[in-house]
Write an enzyme that holds these catalytic residues in place. Structure first.
Site, PDB file in Angstrom:
ATOM      1  N   GLU A 137      10.788   1.628   9.805  1.00 55.56           N
ATOM      2  CA  GLU A 137      11.725   2.714   9.506  1.00 55.56           C
ATOM      3  C   GLU A 137      10.939   4.000   9.718  1.00 55.56           C
ATOM      4  OE1 GLU A 137      14.846   0.186   8.537  1.00 55.56           O
ATOM      5  OE2 GLU A 137      14.763   2.333   8.954  1.00 55.56           O
ATOM      6  N   CYS A 187      14.225  11.101   5.216  1.00 61.48           N
ATOM      7  CA  CYS A 187      14.329  10.797   6.657  1.00 61.48           C
ATOM      8  C   CYS A 187      15.752  10.952   7.159  1.00 61.48           C
ATOM      9  CB  CYS A 187      13.875   9.375   6.899  1.00 61.48           C
ATOM     10  SG  CYS A 187      14.924   8.206   6.041  1.00 61.48           S
ATOM     11  N   GLU A 202      10.492  16.630  14.687  1.00 57.63           N
ATOM     12  CA  GLU A 202      10.793  16.465  13.258  1.00 57.63           C
ATOM     13  C   GLU A 202       9.942  17.444  12.449  1.00 57.63           C
ATOM     14  OE1 GLU A 202       9.119  13.094  10.975  1.00 57.63           O
ATOM     15  OE2 GLU A 202      11.202  12.661  10.485  1.00 57.63           O
ATOM     16  N   LYS A 249       0.871  -1.185   0.000  1.00 55.86           N
ATOM     17  CA  LYS A 249       0.000   0.000   0.000  1.00 55.86           C
ATOM     18  C   LYS A 249       0.905   1.231   0.000  1.00 55.86           C
ATOM     19  CE  LYS A 249      -1.625   2.781   2.398  1.00 55.86           C
ATOM     20  NZ  LYS A 249      -1.384   4.239   2.063  1.00 55.86           N
TER      21      LYS A 249
HETATM   22  N1  LIG Z   1      13.173   5.886   8.491  1.00 55.72           N
HETATM   23  C1  LIG Z   1      12.965   5.935   7.191  1.00 55.72           C
HETATM   24  O1  LIG Z   1      13.604   5.211   6.399  1.00 55.72           O
HETATM   25  C2  LIG Z   1      11.919   6.880   6.640  1.00 55.72           C
HETATM   26  C3  LIG Z   1      11.875   7.037   5.253  1.00 55.72           C
HETATM   27  C4  LIG Z   1      10.918   7.930   4.729  1.00 55.72           C
HETATM   28  C5  LIG Z   1      10.029   8.620   5.558  1.00 55.72           C
HETATM   29  N2  LIG Z   1      10.104   8.436   6.895  1.00 55.72           N
HETATM   30  C6  LIG Z   1       9.206   9.166   7.780  1.00 55.72           C
HETATM   31  O2  LIG Z   1       7.878   9.211   7.208  1.00 55.72           O
HETATM   32  C7  LIG Z   1       7.269  10.469   7.493  1.00 55.72           C
HETATM   33  C8  LIG Z   1       6.832  11.137   6.210  1.00 55.72           C
HETATM   34  O3  LIG Z   1       6.173  10.204   5.376  1.00 55.72           O
HETATM   35  P1  LIG Z   1       4.591  10.082   5.405  1.00 55.72           P
HETATM   36  O4  LIG Z   1       3.967  11.423   5.667  1.00 55.72           O
HETATM   37  O5  LIG Z   1       4.151   9.301   4.208  1.00 55.72           O
HETATM   38  O6  LIG Z   1       4.360   9.187   6.692  1.00 55.72           O
HETATM   39  P2  LIG Z   1       2.955   8.641   7.210  1.00 55.72           P
HETATM   40  O7  LIG Z   1       3.296   7.877   8.417  1.00 55.72           O
HETATM   41  O8  LIG Z   1       1.942   9.698   7.297  1.00 55.72           O
HETATM   42  O9  LIG Z   1       2.449   7.638   6.039  1.00 55.72           O
HETATM   43  C9  LIG Z   1       3.271   6.588   5.617  1.00 55.72           C
HETATM   44  C10 LIG Z   1       2.383   5.480   5.044  1.00 55.72           C
HETATM   45  O10 LIG Z   1       1.598   4.953   6.093  1.00 55.72           O
HETATM   46  C11 LIG Z   1       0.217   4.962   5.741  1.00 55.72           C
HETATM   47  N3  LIG Z   1      -0.525   5.124   6.987  1.00 55.72           N
HETATM   48  C12 LIG Z   1      -0.792   6.280   7.637  1.00 55.72           C
HETATM   49  N4  LIG Z   1      -1.490   6.040   8.770  1.00 55.72           N
HETATM   50  C13 LIG Z   1      -1.669   4.676   8.842  1.00 55.72           C
HETATM   51  C14 LIG Z   1      -2.318   3.782   9.753  1.00 55.72           C
HETATM   52  N5  LIG Z   1      -2.913   4.230  10.863  1.00 55.72           N
HETATM   53  N6  LIG Z   1      -2.303   2.452   9.483  1.00 55.72           N
HETATM   54  C15 LIG Z   1      -1.708   1.987   8.369  1.00 55.72           C
HETATM   55  N7  LIG Z   1      -1.077   2.769   7.452  1.00 55.72           N
HETATM   56  C16 LIG Z   1      -1.059   4.098   7.693  1.00 55.72           C
HETATM   57  C17 LIG Z   1       0.090   6.100   4.769  1.00 55.72           C
HETATM   58  O11 LIG Z   1      -1.050   5.958   3.944  1.00 55.72           O
HETATM   59  C18 LIG Z   1       1.385   5.964   3.979  1.00 55.72           C
HETATM   60  O12 LIG Z   1       1.260   4.968   2.989  1.00 55.72           O
HETATM   61  C19 LIG Z   1       8.313  11.279   8.214  1.00 55.72           C
HETATM   62  O13 LIG Z   1       8.119  11.153   9.610  1.00 55.72           O
HETATM   63  C20 LIG Z   1       9.634  10.596   7.859  1.00 55.72           C
HETATM   64  O14 LIG Z   1      10.607  10.766   8.838  1.00 55.72           O
HETATM   65  C21 LIG Z   1      11.046   7.579   7.467  1.00 55.72           C
HETATM   66  O1  LIG Z   2      13.575   9.004   3.553  1.00 50.81           O
HETATM   67  C1  LIG Z   2      14.252   8.058   3.971  1.00 50.81           C
HETATM   68  C2  LIG Z   2      15.255   7.426   3.183  1.00 50.81           C
HETATM   69  C3  LIG Z   2      15.492   6.110   3.258  1.00 50.81           C
HETATM   70  C4  LIG Z   2      16.559   5.579   2.474  1.00 50.81           C
HETATM   71  C5  LIG Z   2      16.781   4.242   2.390  1.00 50.81           C
HETATM   72  O2  LIG Z   2      15.971   3.363   2.952  1.00 50.81           O
HETATM   73  C6  LIG Z   2      17.917   3.698   1.647  1.00 50.81           C
HETATM   74  O3  LIG Z   2      18.772   4.476   1.159  1.00 50.81           O
HETATM   75  O4  LIG Z   2      18.005   2.448   1.569  1.00 50.81           O
END
Ligand SMILES: NC(=O)c1ccc[n+]([C@@H]2O[C@H](COP(=O)([O-])OP(=O)(O)OC[C@H]3O[C@@H](n4cnc5c(N)ncnc54)[C@H](O)[C@@H]3O)[C@@H](O)[C@H]2O)c1
Ligand SMILES: O=C/C=C/C=C(\O)C(=O)O
Length: 477
Positions: free
Chosen positions: A254, A288, A381, A178
């Site tokens: 992640e 991230c 963040e 998803k």
């Molecule tokens: N650690 C990493 O590798 C990494 C990478 C990219 C983004 N992020 C984090 O993600 C955030 C930004 O991305 P975002 O806005 O898409 O995050 P988000 O958590 O809002 O959404 C991520 C995904 O989760 C789904 N989702 C949301 N609520 C849900 C629920 N209750 N149950 C199941 N699925 C759900 C969303 O539809 C989307 O597909 C930031 O906090 C960023 O730090 C972390």
């Molecule tokens: O936004 C977060 C980035 C994640 C990056 C990776 O998971 C990667 O470089 O493998």
């Protein structure tokens, strides 16, 4: 590109349609189908049936050959994938063409190599005084977890989707993915490539829709899901964990970050400024791994701040925030920073381009100083093109400042003192510490965060370990 579900080998646009907007000018580009609970249930059941059928009978060699065919399929439609990723995210084309799409291809090829070449262990065991030979053989085999739910975010849509799908399939699982509701297009193209590659129906399924009280939540709370691999916000991870608890479903997370950079007076200052500009402003801070807190040793603090502010002001061809809501969130932190007493050294507002981008979701690259460590702007963040820069004096103080955060995903350390680099890096509470570089990636290495930044690690054998169960077999000889 028309976003569509892909369930049991069939594309469909069933469900209510919601708008897909361009972050560049705010205009509607198309519509996305919202998967119903029934569609999600159908996808999970199709995955289970695939495991009980042809997909469950494949061996690792066949699966890795299919992963290579998927990689070739994405490569053959490279420009289409770049166009779709740029349209959905607004990111600079150069970024999608050199990072997002090549990494997706690389993810499939890396896991085809890693999974096929991965040995398992055996232990010849001697049991003194035991009847017969007094010997036994212990060996490990691995079983797939089963039906894996993959939920991915909007910032690196195809890179992060395939970073989970590739190892999950390599290990023999069936997948229900998803993607973010903000970025459905490259996921749909991937489904087309997977369909053409000839995976059995149900091995890979794709459902679109929102998260809470929608497709994402239907998926993560489904009793037929055997594991959840999620990338997104920490608060979302907590919500998913609550849903997973009812069925004790294993999770790989992640999550969010508030990544620090430590700049020592002995650093190559030009390199540290350039590296911190990259780690703060790449993809307008919507990665991230981006830096949001910078700590600079006092003798070079002023010089560093001015140089970084100049780099912020010199940013060109940068992309927008993914949505009006996220743009408003970032701007609310720009206001909060001022309320908390920050000095806005560069940026702090909305750019004016005099073209269609003025209807988009852009914010200025921003450098802040003057806040206490207790300020919300320094602790929470933001996920935009902004960092706060503060001075420090001693090495131990720098490490303490870096670690004073609920997050622990990534960090950068800038120093030309080799001993200092090897002293400091292991002390930083993060999953990844880059020294004199940023976002330099070897896909075999562990990737992930500590504290509120995640659970588990991805990359190399770490992903293959999560997506499979080791079974120890002990045979009396
Ligand atoms: N650690 C990493 O590798 C990494 C990478 C990219 C983004 N992020 C984090 O993600 C955030 C930004 O991305 P975002 O806005 O898409 O995050 P988000 O958590 O809002 O959404 C991520 C995904 O989760 C789904 N989702 C949301 N609520 C849900 C629920 N209750 N149950 C199941 N699925 C759900 C969303 O539809 C989307 O597909 C930031 O906090 C960023 O730090 C972390
Ligand atoms: O936004 C977060 C980035 C994640 C990056 C990776 O998971 C990667 O470089 O493998």
């Amino acid at each position: 590109m028309k976003p569509a579900h892909y369930v049991n080998g069939v594309f469909s646009t069933s469900g209510a349609a919601f708008p897909l907007r361009s972050p560049v000018d705010g205009n509607q580009m198309g519509v996305v189908p919202e998967a119903t609970r029934e569609t999600v249930d159908e996808a999970v059941n199709a995955a289970g049936a695939a495991l009980a059928g042809a997909w469950g009978r494949t061996d690792v060699g066949e699966r890795c050959a299919l992963l290579r065919r998927i990689a070739d399929g994405v490569e053959a439609r490279f420009e289409e994938f770049v166009d779709a990723e740029v349209a959905d995210t607004g990111k600079p084309r150069e970024l999608a063409a050199t990072v997002d799409i090549p990494r997706a291809i690389g993810n499939f090829r890396a896991y085809a190599d890693l999974a096929y070449g991965r040995p398992e262990r055996a232990y010849p065991t001697t049991v003194p005084g035991w009847s017969g030979s007094g010997q036994a053989l212990n060996y490990t085999v691995r079983r797939p977890l089963g039906v894996v739910a993959v939920i991915s975010p909007w910032n690196l849509p195809l890179l992060l989707l395939t970073w989970k799908v590739a190892p999950a399939l390599a290990a023999g699982n069936a997948v229900v993915a998803k993607p973010s509701e903000e970025t459905p297009s490259t996921a749909t193209l991937l489904a087309e490539v997977i369909d053409a590659a000839g995976l059995p129906p149900g091995a890979f399924n794709l459902v679109h829709g929102h998260g809470a009280n929608a497709a994402g939540e239907y998926l993560t709370s489904h009793p037929g899901v055997d594991a959840i691999a999620f990338t997104g916000a920490s608060a979302t991870g907590a919500a998913i964990m609550r849903n997973a608890a009812d069925h004790v479903t294993p999770v790989s997370f992640e999550l969010g970050g508030k990544n620090p950079a430590l700049v020592f007076a002995d650093a190559d200052l030009a390199e540290a400024v350039e590296g911190t500009a990259r780690s703060t402003f790449t993809h307008s801070g919507q990665i991230c791994l981006c830096t949001e807190r910078v700590y600079v040793q006092r003798p070079v603090y002023e010089e560093f701040v001015q140089a970084l502010a100049e780099r912020a002001r010199a940013q060109r061809d940068y992309g927008p925030m993914i949505s009006a809501e996220h743009r408003d969130k970032v701007l609310s932190y720009y206001r909060l920073a001022r309320e908390e007493g920050a000095t806005v050294v560069a940026g702090g507002g909305v750019p004016r381009f005099g073209d269609e981008r003025d209807g988009g979701f852009y914010v200025e690259p921003t450098v802040l100083t003057g806040l206490p460590e207790s300020a919300r702007t320094v602790r929470e963040e933001i996920f935009g093109p902004v960092c706060h820069v503060a001075p420090f004096d001693e090495e131990d103080e720098a490490v303490r400042l870096a670690n004073d955060s609920p997050y622990g995903l990534a960090a950068t350390v800038w120093t030309t003192d080799l001993s200092r680099a090897h002293r400091v890096a292991p002390r930083v509470e993060a999953g990844i510490v880059w020294v004199n570089c940023w976002n330099l990636r070897d896909l075999r290495t562990p990737f992930g965060g500590v504290k509120a930044s995640g659970i588990g690690r991805e990359g190399g054998e770490y992903s293959l370990d999560f997506f499979s169960e080791p079974v120890n077999v002990c045979v009396k000889i």
